[in-house]
Design a protein around this motif. Structure first.
Motif, PDB file in Angstrom:
ATOM      1  N   MET A 168       0.845  -1.173   0.000  1.00  0.00           N
ATOM      2  CA  MET A 168       0.000   0.000   0.000  1.00  0.00           C
ATOM      3  C   MET A 168       0.896   1.245   0.000  1.00  0.00           C
ATOM      4  N   ASN A 169       0.536   2.237  -0.815  1.00  0.00           N
ATOM      5  CA  ASN A 169       1.371   3.432  -0.886  1.00  0.00           C
ATOM      6  C   ASN A 169       0.899   4.509   0.086  1.00  0.00           C
ATOM      7  N   VAL A 170       1.679   5.564   0.178  1.00  0.00           N
ATOM      8  CA  VAL A 170       1.427   6.633   1.144  1.00  0.00           C
ATOM      9  C   VAL A 170       0.078   7.313   0.891  1.00  0.00           C
ATOM     10  N   LEU A 171      -0.250   7.542  -0.366  1.00  0.00           N
ATOM     11  CA  LEU A 171      -1.514   8.198  -0.671  1.00  0.00           C
ATOM     12  C   LEU A 171      -2.698   7.336  -0.233  1.00  0.00           C
ATOM     13  N   ASP A 172      -2.613   6.035  -0.448  1.00  0.00           N
ATOM     14  CA  ASP A 172      -3.673   5.137   0.016  1.00  0.00           C
ATOM     15  C   ASP A 172      -3.813   5.199   1.534  1.00  0.00           C
ATOM     16  N   LEU A 173      -2.690   5.188   2.238  1.00  0.00           N
ATOM     17  CA  LEU A 173      -2.722   5.273   3.703  1.00  0.00           C
ATOM     18  C   LEU A 173      -3.333   6.587   4.171  1.00  0.00           C
ATOM     19  N   TYR A 174      -2.978   7.669   3.485  1.00  0.00           N
ATOM     20  CA  TYR A 174      -3.535   8.973   3.853  1.00  0.00           C
ATOM     21  C   TYR A 174      -5.050   8.975   3.663  1.00  0.00           C
ATOM     22  N   GLU A 175      -5.498   8.470   2.532  1.00  0.00           N
ATOM     23  CA  GLU A 175      -6.934   8.443   2.259  1.00  0.00           C
ATOM     24  C   GLU A 175      -7.675   7.534   3.245  1.00  0.00           C
ATOM     25  N   ARG A 176      -7.079   6.407   3.599  1.00  0.00           N
ATOM     26  CA  ARG A 176      -7.696   5.516   4.595  1.00  0.00           C
ATOM     27  C   ARG A 176      -7.762   6.187   5.965  1.00  0.00           C
ATOM     28  N   SER A 177      -6.749   6.989   6.283  1.00  0.00           N
ATOM     29  CA  SER A 177      -6.733   7.655   7.587  1.00  0.00           C
ATOM     30  C   SER A 177      -7.905   8.621   7.736  1.00  0.00           C
ATOM     31  N   ALA A 178      -8.403   9.140   6.635  1.00  0.00           N
ATOM     32  CA  ALA A 178      -9.527  10.080   6.686  1.00  0.00           C
ATOM     33  C   ALA A 178     -10.806   9.416   7.173  1.00  0.00           C
ATOM     34  N   ARG A 179     -10.861   8.105   7.113  1.00  0.00           N
ATOM     35  CA  ARG A 179     -12.056   7.375   7.557  1.00  0.00           C
ATOM     36  C   ARG A 179     -12.254   7.450   9.067  1.00  0.00           C
ATOM     37  N   VAL A 180     -11.189   7.770   9.786  1.00  0.00           N
ATOM     38  CA  VAL A 180     -11.262   7.900  11.244  1.00  0.00           C
ATOM     39  C   VAL A 180     -10.904   9.355  11.568  1.00  0.00           C
ATOM     40  N   PRO A 181     -11.918  10.220  11.630  1.00  0.00           N
ATOM     41  CA  PRO A 181     -11.644  11.641  11.831  1.00  0.00           C
ATOM     42  C   PRO A 181     -10.725  11.895  13.019  1.00  0.00           C
ATOM     43  N   VAL A 182      -9.903  12.866  12.896  1.00  0.00           N
ATOM     44  CA  VAL A 182      -8.936  13.344  13.880  1.00  0.00           C
ATOM     45  C   VAL A 182      -7.889  12.276  14.203  1.00  0.00           C
ATOM     46  N   VAL A 183      -8.297  11.167  14.776  1.00  0.00           N
ATOM     47  CA  VAL A 183      -7.344  10.133  15.191  1.00  0.00           C
ATOM     48  C   VAL A 183      -6.597   9.556  13.984  1.00  0.00           C
ATOM     49  N   GLY A 184      -7.296   9.316  12.902  1.00  0.00           N
ATOM     50  CA  GLY A 184      -6.662   8.739  11.713  1.00  0.00           C
ATOM     51  C   GLY A 184      -5.591   9.633  11.140  1.00  0.00           C
ATOM     52  N   ARG A 185      -5.904  10.919  11.024  1.00  0.00           N
ATOM     53  CA  ARG A 185      -4.917  11.863  10.468  1.00  0.00           C
ATOM     54  C   ARG A 185      -3.750  12.061  11.428  1.00  0.00           C
ATOM     55  N   ARG A 186      -4.031  12.053  12.724  1.00  0.00           N
ATOM     56  CA  ARG A 186      -2.931  12.162  13.692  1.00  0.00           C
ATOM     57  C   ARG A 186      -2.017  10.950  13.595  1.00  0.00           C
ATOM     58  N   ALA A 187      -2.601   9.775  13.457  1.00  0.00           N
ATOM     59  CA  ALA A 187      -1.799   8.556  13.331  1.00  0.00           C
ATOM     60  C   ALA A 187      -0.984   8.587  12.049  1.00  0.00           C
ATOM     61  N   PHE A 188      -1.585   9.053  10.960  1.00  0.00           N
ATOM     62  CA  PHE A 188      -0.844   9.153   9.701  1.00  0.00           C
ATOM     63  C   PHE A 188       0.322  10.118   9.854  1.00  0.00           C
ATOM     64  N   SER A 189       0.080  11.277  10.439  1.00  0.00           N
ATOM     65  CA  SER A 189       1.136  12.279  10.620  1.00  0.00           C
ATOM     66  C   SER A 189       2.266  11.738  11.487  1.00  0.00           C
ATOM     67  N   LEU A 190       1.913  11.017  12.541  1.00  0.00           N
ATOM     68  CA  LEU A 190       2.922  10.409  13.402  1.00  0.00           C
ATOM     69  C   LEU A 190       3.740   9.384  12.628  1.00  0.00           C
ATOM     70  N   ALA A 191       3.074   8.534  11.863  1.00  0.00           N
ATOM     71  CA  ALA A 191       3.787   7.519  11.068  1.00  0.00           C
ATOM     72  C   ALA A 191       4.716   8.171  10.053  1.00  0.00           C
ATOM     73  N   ALA A 192       4.255   9.243   9.404  1.00  0.00           N
ATOM     74  CA  ALA A 192       5.094   9.953   8.436  1.00  0.00           C
ATOM     75  C   ALA A 192       6.318  10.539   9.133  1.00  0.00           C
ATOM     76  N   ALA A 193       6.122  11.122  10.309  1.00  0.00           N
ATOM     77  CA  ALA A 193       7.232  11.726  11.046  1.00  0.00           C
ATOM     78  C   ALA A 193       8.227  10.683  11.531  1.00  0.00           C
ATOM     79  N   LEU A 194       7.763   9.490  11.822  1.00  0.00           N
ATOM     80  CA  LEU A 194       8.665   8.441  12.309  1.00  0.00           C
ATOM     81  C   LEU A 194       9.610   7.923  11.233  1.00  0.00           C
ATOM     82  N   LYS A 195       9.343   8.209   9.964  1.00  0.00           N
ATOM     83  CA  LYS A 195      10.253   7.784   8.892  1.00  0.00           C
ATOM     84  C   LYS A 195      11.628   8.419   9.091  1.00  0.00           C
ATOM     85  N   ALA A 196      11.665   9.607   9.656  1.00  0.00           N
ATOM     86  CA  ALA A 196      12.910  10.284  10.025  1.00  0.00           C
ATOM     87  C   ALA A 196      12.590  10.967  11.354  1.00  0.00           C
TER      88      ALA A 196
END
Length: 155
Positions: free
Chosen positions: A1-29
């Protein structure tokens, strides 16, 4: 699954989903965690990331340190690149040219943009970046250059 798919899936869980996506993106570095980023918008050729002004990123003037701003721009560029790069290509940053044109005295919006044609073939991709204050004033602008090459064939 690519980053865009993960971002779009995160939108299904308002607030928490986007926060989790942002945290995962930040953990890459992990140094991205210092800017407390929030990926607010992501689509091919565009990304917008909020960079929070807090004491951990402030300089002696009480503004967001320019390296923290650059980290936000780099994160926006990185998620844009992952959401945009064609499957047969890979990318790596090649250089960064930033102009600091204003005081970063508030939480910032870091944006990255490319044109679809930039990704047509291997070579250099100029990613236009800018960071703006809450009042809309641009504080940093520039280009992050990526080198794209063919993805090696899998054995």
């Amino acid at each position: 699954m690519n980053v865009l798919d993960l971002y779009e899936r995160s939108a299904r869980v308002p607030v928490v989903g986007r926060r989790a996506f942002s945290l995962a993106a930040a953990l890459k570095a992990p140094y991205f965690l210092t800017i407390a980023p929030a990926v607010e918008e992501l689509r091919p050729n565009y990304a917008r990331v909020r960079v929070r002004k807090w004491w951990g990123v402030q300089n002696h003037l009480g503004t967001v340190h320019v390296i923290a701003v650059a980290n936000g721009l780099e994160l926006a560029m990185g998620v844009l690149a992952e959401a945009t790069v064609p499957p047969h290509l890979r990318w790596i940053p090649k250089g960064m040219e930033l102009d600091y044109v204003g005081m970063a005295s508030s939480t910032l919006i870091a944006e990255a943009e490319t044109d679809p044609a930039d990704w047509a073939e291997p070579g250099e991709v100029p990613v236009r970046v800018r960071a703006t204050r809450a009042d809309g004033t641009v504080v940093v602008q520039g280009v992050i250059r990526l080198h794209t090459s063919l993805r090696p064939a899998r054995a």
